[in-house]
Write a protein that holds these residues in place. Structure first.
Motif, PDB file in Angstrom:
ATOM      1  N   VAL A   1      43.413  36.269  42.907  1.00  0.00           N
ATOM      2  CA  VAL A   1      42.147  35.678  42.474  1.00  0.00           C
ATOM      3  C   VAL A   1      41.425  36.693  41.602  1.00  0.00           C
ATOM      4  N   ASP A   2      41.340  36.407  40.308  1.00  0.00           N
ATOM      5  CA  ASP A   2      40.696  37.331  39.366  1.00  0.00           C
ATOM      6  C   ASP A   2      40.246  36.539  38.148  1.00  0.00           C
ATOM      7  N   ASP A   3      39.034  36.805  37.668  1.00  0.00           N
ATOM      8  CA  ASP A   3      38.516  36.062  36.526  1.00  0.00           C
ATOM      9  C   ASP A   3      39.063  36.570  35.188  1.00  0.00           C
ATOM     10  N   SER A   4      39.768  37.685  35.202  1.00  0.00           N
ATOM     11  CA  SER A   4      40.320  38.248  33.971  1.00  0.00           C
ATOM     12  C   SER A   4      41.748  37.739  33.726  1.00  0.00           C
ATOM     13  N   PRO A   5      41.952  36.998  32.622  1.00  0.00           N
ATOM     14  CA  PRO A   5      43.309  36.510  32.318  1.00  0.00           C
ATOM     15  C   PRO A   5      44.320  37.649  32.185  1.00  0.00           C
TER      16      PRO A   5
END
Length: 123
Positions: A10-14
Motif C-alpha cells: 500500500v503506497d501512493d507512489s507509483p
C-alpha cells in the motif's frame, strides 16, 4: 512445496509500488497493490493476503488509519503488517506499534533486507 506468500503493498507512489512489485516478485512472493489505505480496505474486503506492507503518509486514509482499521476487525487482527516509510522518528514508530504494526522498515529499502523481514514475520 511451500505455499506462496501473498503480500498487499500500500503506497501512493507509483514508482515505489513498481519497486516493491519488482523486489518482492523477484523473491517469489505474490504481490497485489493498493494506492492508499482506502483502496487497500476495499481490496481486502474481497481478497486474502498473508502480509500487508504499508506506507504511512498517503491521501484519503494513511497507514496509521489503515493499521487501526485492520486491527479493529477480527479477520485481519493477527495479520502481520510491516510499515515501509521515509519516517524514522521514535514517535511515529511508537504510534505505528500502538496501532498494531508488526515491524518498521525505512525507505529507501534494501530488497534483500525487505525479503528477510517478510520471511521473519511470516514464521
Amino acid at each position: 512445496m511451500e505455499r506462496t506468500i501473498r503480500i498487499l503493498t500500500v503506497d501512493d507512489s507509483p514508482s515505489m509500488r513498481a519497486l516493491l512489485l519488482h523486489a518482492l516478485s523477484a523473491e517469489g512472493f505474490e504481490v497485489a497493490q493498493a494506492e492508499d489505505g482506502q483502496d487497500a480496505l476495499v481490496w481486502l474486503a474481497s481478497n486474502e493476503v498473508d502480509l500487508v506492507i504499508t506506507d504511512i503518509n498517503m491521501p484519503r486514509l494513511d497507514g496509521f488509519g489503515l493499521i487501526e482499521q485492520l486491527r479493529a476487525g477480527s479477520r485481519h487482527a493477527d495479520r502481520p503488517i510491516l510499515v515501509l516509510t521515509t519516517e524514522s522518528s521514535e514517535e511515529k514508530k511508537k504510534r505505528a506499534r500502538d496501532a498494531g504494526a508488526t515491524g518498521w522498515i525505512v525507505k529507501p529499502f534494501d530488497a534483500q533486507k525487505l525479503a528477510t523481514a517478510v520471511r521473519r514475520v511470516m514464521h
